[in-house]
Design a protein around this motif. Structure first.
Motif, PDB file in Angstrom:
ATOM      1  N   PHE A  13      -3.933   8.411  -0.217  1.00  0.00           N
ATOM      2  CA  PHE A  13      -3.657   6.882   0.017  1.00  0.00           C
ATOM      3  C   PHE A  13      -2.539   6.480  -1.186  1.00  0.00           C
ATOM      4  CE2 PHE A  13      -7.511   6.944   2.188  1.00  0.00           C
ATOM      5  CZ  PHE A  13      -7.163   5.921   3.496  1.00  0.00           C
ATOM      6  N   LYS A  14      -1.450   6.105  -0.652  1.00  0.00           N
ATOM      7  CA  LYS A  14      -0.538   5.444  -1.491  1.00  0.00           C
ATOM      8  C   LYS A  14      -1.060   4.122  -2.246  1.00  0.00           C
ATOM      9  CE  LYS A  14       4.308   3.912  -1.803  1.00  0.00           C
ATOM     10  NZ  LYS A  14       5.678   3.868  -1.274  1.00  0.00           N
ATOM     11  N   VAL A  15      -0.714   3.901  -3.690  1.00  0.00           N
ATOM     12  CA  VAL A  15      -1.112   2.776  -4.397  1.00  0.00           C
ATOM     13  C   VAL A  15       0.213   2.495  -5.043  1.00  0.00           C
ATOM     14  CG1 VAL A  15      -2.564   1.958  -6.233  1.00  0.00           C
ATOM     15  CG2 VAL A  15      -3.480   3.627  -4.448  1.00  0.00           C
ATOM     16  N   GLU A  16       0.452   1.250  -5.140  1.00  0.00           N
ATOM     17  CA  GLU A  16       1.532   0.725  -6.204  1.00  0.00           C
ATOM     18  C   GLU A  16       1.052  -0.410  -6.848  1.00  0.00           C
ATOM     19  OE1 GLU A  16       5.721   1.472  -3.969  1.00  0.00           O
ATOM     20  OE2 GLU A  16       4.777  -0.344  -3.540  1.00  0.00           O
ATOM     21  N   ALA A  17       1.245  -0.489  -8.099  1.00  0.00           N
ATOM     22  CA  ALA A  17       0.897  -1.720  -9.183  1.00  0.00           C
ATOM     23  C   ALA A  17       2.269  -2.448  -9.737  1.00  0.00           C
ATOM     24  CB  ALA A  17       0.071  -1.161 -10.069  1.00  0.00           C
ATOM     25  N   GLY A  18       2.401  -3.543  -9.610  1.00  0.00           N
ATOM     26  CA  GLY A  18       3.427  -4.543 -10.166  1.00  0.00           C
ATOM     27  C   GLY A  18       3.420  -4.273 -11.586  1.00  0.00           C
ATOM     28  N   ASN A  24       4.607  -8.383  -8.724  1.00  0.00           N
ATOM     29  CA  ASN A  24       3.419  -8.636  -8.318  1.00  0.00           C
ATOM     30  C   ASN A  24       3.325  -9.592  -6.902  1.00  0.00           C
ATOM     31  OD1 ASN A  24       1.928  -7.248 -10.333  1.00  0.00           O
ATOM     32  ND2 ASN A  24       1.563  -9.234 -11.498  1.00  0.00           N
ATOM     33  N   ASP A  25       4.381 -10.467  -7.089  1.00  0.00           N
ATOM     34  CA  ASP A  25       4.696 -11.499  -5.903  1.00  0.00           C
ATOM     35  C   ASP A  25       5.202 -10.681  -4.670  1.00  0.00           C
ATOM     36  OD1 ASP A  25       4.509 -14.389  -5.135  1.00  0.00           O
ATOM     37  OD2 ASP A  25       6.790 -13.907  -4.968  1.00  0.00           O
ATOM     38  N   VAL A  26       6.315  -9.814  -4.793  1.00  0.00           N
ATOM     39  CA  VAL A  26       6.709  -9.126  -3.717  1.00  0.00           C
ATOM     40  C   VAL A  26       5.737  -8.237  -3.236  1.00  0.00           C
ATOM     41  CG1 VAL A  26       8.421  -7.577  -3.415  1.00  0.00           C
ATOM     42  CG2 VAL A  26       9.065  -9.391  -4.681  1.00  0.00           C
ATOM     43  N   LEU A  27       4.980  -7.375  -4.056  1.00  0.00           N
ATOM     44  CA  LEU A  27       4.154  -6.640  -3.567  1.00  0.00           C
ATOM     45  C   LEU A  27       3.039  -7.293  -2.553  1.00  0.00           C
ATOM     46  CD1 LEU A  27       3.034  -3.981  -6.560  1.00  0.00           C
ATOM     47  CD2 LEU A  27       4.246  -3.330  -4.192  1.00  0.00           C
ATOM     48  N   SER A  28       2.690  -8.453  -3.177  1.00  0.00           N
ATOM     49  CA  SER A  28       1.275  -9.147  -2.489  1.00  0.00           C
ATOM     50  C   SER A  28       1.791  -9.712  -1.421  1.00  0.00           C
ATOM     51  CB  SER A  28       0.609 -10.118  -3.662  1.00  0.00           C
ATOM     52  OG  SER A  28       0.110  -9.206  -4.660  1.00  0.00           O
ATOM     53  N   THR A  29       2.942 -10.533  -1.262  1.00  0.00           N
ATOM     54  CA  THR A  29       3.357 -11.296  -0.327  1.00  0.00           C
ATOM     55  C   THR A  29       4.479 -10.905   0.592  1.00  0.00           C
ATOM     56  OG1 THR A  29       5.141 -12.291  -1.693  1.00  0.00           O
ATOM     57  CG2 THR A  29       2.939 -13.195  -1.899  1.00  0.00           C
ATOM     58  N   LYS A  30       5.178  -9.948   0.324  1.00  0.00           N
ATOM     59  CA  LYS A  30       6.253  -9.199   1.148  1.00  0.00           C
ATOM     60  C   LYS A  30       6.372  -7.705   1.603  1.00  0.00           C
ATOM     61  CE  LYS A  30       9.683 -12.708  -0.556  1.00  0.00           C
ATOM     62  NZ  LYS A  30       8.561 -13.394  -1.338  1.00  0.00           N
ATOM     63  N   LYS A  31       5.812  -6.998   0.576  1.00  0.00           N
ATOM     64  CA  LYS A  31       5.707  -5.586   0.987  1.00  0.00           C
ATOM     65  C   LYS A  31       4.506  -5.296   1.661  1.00  0.00           C
ATOM     66  CE  LYS A  31       7.156  -1.248  -1.227  1.00  0.00           C
ATOM     67  NZ  LYS A  31       7.200  -0.554  -2.327  1.00  0.00           N
ATOM     68  N   ALA A  32       3.345  -5.581   1.083  1.00  0.00           N
ATOM     69  CA  ALA A  32       1.933  -5.170   1.767  1.00  0.00           C
ATOM     70  C   ALA A  32       1.752  -5.620   3.275  1.00  0.00           C
ATOM     71  CB  ALA A  32       0.917  -5.572   0.878  1.00  0.00           C
ATOM     72  N   ALA A  33       1.207  -4.665   4.033  1.00  0.00           N
ATOM     73  CA  ALA A  33       1.062  -5.209   5.165  1.00  0.00           C
ATOM     74  C   ALA A  33      -0.687  -5.939   5.075  1.00  0.00           C
ATOM     75  CB  ALA A  33       0.570  -3.991   6.202  1.00  0.00           C
ATOM     76  N   ARG A  34      -0.873  -6.860   5.973  1.00  0.00           N
ATOM     77  CA  ARG A  34      -1.984  -7.774   6.290  1.00  0.00           C
ATOM     78  C   ARG A  34      -3.223  -7.040   6.046  1.00  0.00           C
ATOM     79  NH1 ARG A  34      -2.441 -12.752   7.959  1.00  0.00           N
ATOM     80  NH2 ARG A  34      -4.066 -12.373   9.307  1.00  0.00           N
ATOM     81  N   THR A  35      -3.130  -5.727   6.554  1.00  0.00           N
ATOM     82  CA  THR A  35      -4.526  -4.802   6.353  1.00  0.00           C
ATOM     83  C   THR A  35      -4.530  -3.999   5.152  1.00  0.00           C
ATOM     84  OG1 THR A  35      -3.207  -3.051   7.706  1.00  0.00           O
ATOM     85  CG2 THR A  35      -4.748  -4.858   9.100  1.00  0.00           C
ATOM     86  N   TYR A  52      -2.135   1.275   0.183  1.00  0.00           N
ATOM     87  CA  TYR A  52      -1.767   1.058   1.508  1.00  0.00           C
ATOM     88  C   TYR A  52      -2.546   1.723   2.339  1.00  0.00           C
ATOM     89  CZ  TYR A  52       2.336  -0.740  -0.803  1.00  0.00           C
ATOM     90  OH  TYR A  52       3.315  -1.829  -1.619  1.00  0.00           O
ATOM     91  N   THR A  53      -3.074   1.270   3.404  1.00  0.00           N
ATOM     92  CA  THR A  53      -3.931   1.887   4.366  1.00  0.00           C
ATOM     93  C   THR A  53      -3.191   2.509   5.545  1.00  0.00           C
ATOM     94  OG1 THR A  53      -4.383  -0.448   5.586  1.00  0.00           O
ATOM     95  CG2 THR A  53      -5.574   0.311   3.671  1.00  0.00           C
ATOM     96  N   GLU A  54      -2.213   2.069   5.869  1.00  0.00           N
ATOM     97  CA  GLU A  54      -1.332   2.678   7.015  1.00  0.00           C
ATOM     98  C   GLU A  54      -2.178   2.853   8.226  1.00  0.00           C
ATOM     99  OE1 GLU A  54      -0.039   6.091   5.034  1.00  0.00           O
ATOM    100  OE2 GLU A  54       1.849   5.074   4.201  1.00  0.00           O
ATOM    101  N   GLY A  55      -3.032   1.721   8.318  1.00  0.00           N
ATOM    102  CA  GLY A  55      -3.893   1.926   9.681  1.00  0.00           C
ATOM    103  C   GLY A  55      -5.049   2.404   9.583  1.00  0.00           C
ATOM    104  N   ARG A  56      -5.325   3.298   8.503  1.00  0.00           N
ATOM    105  CA  ARG A  56      -6.700   3.862   8.525  1.00  0.00           C
ATOM    106  C   ARG A  56      -7.645   3.308   7.666  1.00  0.00           C
ATOM    107  NH1 ARG A  56      -4.797   9.066   4.731  1.00  0.00           N
ATOM    108  NH2 ARG A  56      -3.390   7.451   3.744  1.00  0.00           N
ATOM    109  N   GLU A  57      -8.984   3.635   7.773  1.00  0.00           N
ATOM    110  CA  GLU A  57      -9.970   2.999   6.711  1.00  0.00           C
ATOM    111  C   GLU A  57      -9.949   3.399   5.843  1.00  0.00           C
ATOM    112  OE1 GLU A  57     -12.964   0.388   6.283  1.00  0.00           O
ATOM    113  OE2 GLU A  57     -11.934   0.655   8.261  1.00  0.00           O
ATOM    114  N   PRO A  58      -9.880   2.692   4.321  1.00  0.00           N
ATOM    115  CA  PRO A  58      -9.660   3.175   3.221  1.00  0.00           C
ATOM    116  C   PRO A  58     -11.280   3.986   2.657  1.00  0.00           C
ATOM    117  CG  PRO A  58      -9.584   0.768   3.200  1.00  0.00           C
ATOM    118  CD  PRO A  58      -9.716   1.280   4.345  1.00  0.00           C
ATOM    119  N   SER A  59     -11.055   5.011   2.191  1.00  0.00           N
ATOM    120  CA  SER A  59     -12.360   5.888   1.725  1.00  0.00           C
ATOM    121  C   SER A  59     -12.814   5.150   0.316  1.00  0.00           C
ATOM    122  CB  SER A  59     -11.984   7.270   1.238  1.00  0.00           C
ATOM    123  OG  SER A  59     -11.150   7.177   0.133  1.00  0.00           O
TER     124      SER A  59
END
Length: 118
Positions: A13-18, A24-35, A52-59
Motif C-alpha cells: 500500500f502507498k502511504v504519504e505524510a505531509g 497536510n491540508d492538500v493531502l487530507s482535503t484534496k489528494k486523498a479519496a474519501r475511502t 491509499y487504499t485504491e479500493g482495497r480493504e487495508p490489511s
C-alpha cells in the motif's frame, strides 16, 4: 506543488505524510479519496498521513505500518507506544475559517505503535 514523504508498506500500500501544514491540508482535503485512511498522532503535533487504499480493504499490517509512519513524523518520534488516531478520509473535515492543516474528525480508532519507517 507538494512533495510529501512517500512510502510503500510491506504488503504494497502507498502511504504519504505531509511535510508541513499546507501539505497536510492538500493531502487530507484534496489528494486523498474519501475511502483512503487518514492517520494522525493523538494529541501530539505531527504530519497528516494517508494510506491509499485504491479500493482495497487495508490489511492490519498496512494500518500498523502507516500508523508507525505517522508517529515517526510527529513530536512523538523518540517515544514508544505512541497513540495514533485513524479514520476514513470522508470523516475528516476542515472547520470553516481554520488554518491549513487544522481538521476535526469522527468515527476514528486508535492504535499504539513505535515510530518507524517501513
Amino acid at each position: 506543488m507538494i512533495s510529501p514523504y512517500s512510502y510503500i508498506t510491506s504488503d504494497g500500500f502507498k502511504v504519504e505524510a505531509g511535510r508541513n501544514n499546507k501539505e497536510n491540508d492538500v493531502l487530507s482535503t484534496k489528494k486523498a479519496a474519501r475511502t483512503d485512511i487518514w492517520f494522525h498522532t493523538k494529541d501530539i503535533p505531527g504530519s497528516h498521513t494517508i494510506l491509499y487504499t485504491e479500493g482495497r480493504e487495508p490489511s492490519d499490517i498496512a494500518i500498523f505500518e502507516a500508523a508507525a509512519i505517522a508517529a515517526f513524523h510527529s513530536k512523538g518520534q523518540m517515544s514508544e507506544n505512541v497513540p495514533v488516531d485513524y479514520t476514513q478520509v470522508k470523516y475528516v473535515k476542515t472547520p470553516s475559517g481554520a488554518k491549513p492543516g487544522m481538521v476535526i474528525f469522527t468515527d476514528n480508532k486508535t492504535v499504539y505503535v513505535t515510530p518507524k519507517l517501513p
